[in-house]
Every structure is written in C-alpha cells, then in structure tokens.
Write a protein that holds these residues in place. Sequence first.
Motif, mmCIF file in Angstrom:
data_model
loop_
_atom_site.group_PDB
_atom_site.id
_atom_site.type_symbol
_atom_site.label_atom_id
_atom_site.label_comp_id
_atom_site.label_asym_id
_atom_site.label_seq_id
_atom_site.Cartn_x
_atom_site.Cartn_y
_atom_site.Cartn_z
ATOM 1 N N VAL A 11 37.654 57.590 64.212
ATOM 2 C CA VAL A 11 38.494 58.498 64.989
ATOM 3 C C VAL A 11 39.903 58.439 64.419
ATOM 4 N N GLN A 12 40.623 59.534 64.541
ATOM 5 C CA GLN A 12 41.952 59.626 63.947
ATOM 6 C C GLN A 12 42.914 60.323 64.897
ATOM 7 N N ASP A 13 44.196 60.161 64.592
ATOM 8 C CA ASP A 13 45.285 60.848 65.268
ATOM 9 C C ASP A 13 45.202 60.697 66.792
ATOM 10 N N ALA A 14 45.220 61.822 67.527
ATOM 11 C CA ALA A 14 45.256 61.756 68.993
ATOM 12 C C ALA A 14 44.038 61.045 69.551
ATOM 13 N N ALA A 15 42.853 61.254 68.926
ATOM 14 C CA ALA A 15 41.635 60.579 69.385
ATOM 15 C C ALA A 15 41.743 59.072 69.178
ATOM 16 N N ALA A 16 42.346 58.648 68.062
ATOM 17 C CA ALA A 16 42.539 57.218 67.805
ATOM 18 C C ALA A 16 43.535 56.628 68.796
ATOM 19 N N ILE B 242 50.900 51.775 63.362
ATOM 20 C CA ILE B 242 51.333 53.109 62.943
ATOM 21 C C ILE B 242 50.152 53.752 62.225
ATOM 22 N N PHE B 243 49.759 54.950 62.659
ATOM 23 C CA PHE B 243 48.608 55.596 62.016
ATOM 24 C C PHE B 243 48.720 57.113 62.106
ATOM 25 N N ALA B 244 48.122 57.752 61.108
ATOM 26 C CA ALA B 244 48.021 59.216 61.031
ATOM 27 C C ALA B 244 46.964 59.535 59.986
ATOM 28 N N GLY B 245 45.986 60.359 60.336
ATOM 29 C CA GLY B 245 44.921 60.678 59.394
ATOM 30 C C GLY B 245 44.193 59.427 58.949
ATOM 31 N N ASN B 246 44.069 59.234 57.638
ATOM 32 C CA ASN B 246 43.402 58.051 57.097
ATOM 33 C C ASN B 246 44.334 56.853 56.927
ATOM 34 N N TYR B 247 45.607 57.039 57.264
ATOM 35 C CA TYR B 247 46.583 55.958 57.084
ATOM 36 C C TYR B 247 46.704 55.139 58.370
ATOM 37 N N VAL B 248 46.676 53.815 58.219
ATOM 38 C CA VAL B 248 46.919 52.929 59.356
ATOM 39 C C VAL B 248 47.644 51.684 58.850
ATOM 40 N N ASN B 249 48.645 51.264 59.577
ATOM 41 C CA ASN B 249 49.426 50.079 59.231
ATOM 42 C C ASN B 249 49.627 49.270 60.508
ATOM 43 N N VAL B 250 49.156 48.029 60.489
ATOM 44 C CA VAL B 250 49.324 47.129 61.630
ATOM 45 C C VAL B 250 50.078 45.901 61.142
ATOM 46 N N SER B 251 51.210 45.614 61.751
ATOM 47 C CA SER B 251 52.022 44.477 61.326
ATOM 48 C C SER B 251 52.556 43.744 62.541
ATOM 49 N N THR B 252 52.811 42.450 62.367
ATOM 50 C CA THR B 252 53.364 41.616 63.434
ATOM 51 C C THR B 252 54.845 41.387 63.163
ATOM 52 N N VAL B 253 55.658 41.629 64.175
ATOM 53 C CA VAL B 253 57.109 41.546 64.040
ATOM 54 C C VAL B 253 57.636 40.470 64.986
ATOM 55 N N PRO B 254 58.483 39.561 64.516
ATOM 56 C CA PRO B 254 59.028 38.531 65.416
ATOM 57 C C PRO B 254 59.977 39.127 66.451
ATOM 58 N N VAL B 255 60.057 38.453 67.593
ATOM 59 C CA VAL B 255 60.947 38.870 68.682
ATOM 60 C C VAL B 255 62.152 37.936 68.700
ATOM 61 N N TYR C 259 51.456 58.244 64.923
ATOM 62 C CA TYR C 259 51.355 57.610 66.228
ATOM 63 C C TYR C 259 51.761 56.143 66.104
ATOM 64 N N VAL C 260 52.547 55.668 67.080
ATOM 65 C CA VAL C 260 53.063 54.298 67.048
ATOM 66 C C VAL C 260 52.706 53.598 68.360
ATOM 67 N N PHE C 261 52.140 52.388 68.255
ATOM 68 C CA PHE C 261 51.896 51.525 69.414
ATOM 69 C C PHE C 261 52.664 50.227 69.180
ATOM 70 N N ALA C 262 53.442 49.801 70.166
ATOM 71 C CA ALA C 262 54.083 48.487 70.144
ATOM 72 C C ALA C 262 53.393 47.648 71.218
ATOM 73 N N GLN C 263 52.757 46.550 70.796
ATOM 74 C CA GLN C 263 51.875 45.758 71.677
ATOM 75 C C GLN C 263 52.430 44.346 71.845
ATOM 76 N N SER C 264 52.538 43.918 73.106
ATOM 77 C CA SER C 264 53.003 42.563 73.424
ATOM 78 C C SER C 264 51.826 41.748 73.941
#
Length: 251
Positions: free
Chosen positions: A171-176, A93-106, A127-132
Amino acid sequence: MNTSRSRGLAACAVLLLIALIVFPVSGAVAASAEPAVPAATLTTAALASAAATPAKPFISAMANPANPAVGSPVTISGVASGANLTAGVQIWIFAGNYVNVSTVPVNADGTFSKTYDSTGLPAATYYVFAQSPGPDGMFGITMQSSGTYSGQVVNARTGATIFTFTGTGSVQDAAAAAALSDAINKQGGDDVYTKLTFNLVPPAVATIKAADTAAPAASAAPVATKSPLPPEVTGISLVIGALAAVLITRK
C-alpha cells in the motif's frame, strides 16, 4: 421602676429565644468541635496528588518549508513529552515507492529535529509520521527494511508483518498512511503519534509559489492634476463674468 425592669427582662428573654432558634447549640458545638484544615495543607496534598499522576504522552511536529523544491532541504521538528523518551522519536516519511524511517534523539526540553535532503526525490505529496514510544520506552510498531526504498511494517512485540510499502500486496500514499495509523492505534501498544504532509515541488513551481506569496508592490502616490486652461484665461473669464453681472443689475 419595677415595670421598666420587667420590660427589660422580657426583651432580653425574647432576644435569647431568637438566638437559640437561629443558632442552635448543637450546630455551634459541632462547628467548634471540627478543626479547620489549614490552606497550606490542602495545597500540599493537591500538589502531591498531581505529582503522582503521570502526564499523558504527547507529540507534535511540523515540516519547514511546507512546499520545498526538489533538491532543497526540508526539516521535520516538534516536541514530545509525558513518555519515556530515551529511545527518541521515530519519524516516517513516505510517498510512492519511497519510504524513510529514522530515529531522532529528543533534547532535554522535549524538542527534536531532523533535516532531510530531497535531492533526487520525485515531486509528490510526502506523508510524515512522528511516533513517540510511550511510557515503556519501546516502539511497538517499526519497519524492517530490505533496502532503501522498501520495507515491511511489523509489530515489534510479536514480529508479525502488518503491511508492506512495496511488492505484492503493498500500500502507498494515503492508503499507507491509513494503514500505519491503524497499526499504531490497534496493536496493543502505548505509542502516540502525529501526522502531517509536505509537498515536494519542481523548482519552477517553487519559484512561482514564492512570487505569489511576495508582498504586493506599493501603489504610487496620487499626482495632483492641473487645470487644463492657463491661469491668464481663467482670470479673464472671471473679469468678463463680473462685468456681465454689473450690466444685468443696472438693467
């Protein structure tokens, strides 16, 4: 008598000749020589072939609510399948200077979910990316953080830095989002991902949006209107009209 018998034999000969032409002996022998395959055998073979083919990795996700107010929780949830999910799902999850990356169990049924606190975060499009991780169970693209609000996106296999969210050349937002998509797609890994956005809005704006989506008030039932003249006046008018009609007919 002999003529009838001759005619019967001739008819049988003609029928036999037609049968040989329509149904060749070689075809009948070939058909009988090849045993039929039971339907059950075909079904078992098809199932075995399908079981041997691994399912293609898949992941989906959504944000709830889509327009949370600053300070309200937002939940990212979805479904992942067809991969080695031991490592879980990685959510960016990121926007501007904020970014948070966490691992979630399935979970056993493939579902995953994580709720985030938005207190203190700026109103923006996030912006949110869910990565498997795919069949190898390893995240090919990950982030090395040097603080809560900064980090470098790296290739986990080579250790090479791909881009950074903050600092020089960041890079940030849409570019990131475009850079992260490109990194996952082109770094030679088997990861799959899905992306989405949610809008974090000020509380006043959230209240207005909620009011706009509320159901419209039911309109009042129509009220029957009364005649502007009292019933006595209306009755007298009818009597006068009747008398005038009688006088006219007498003339």
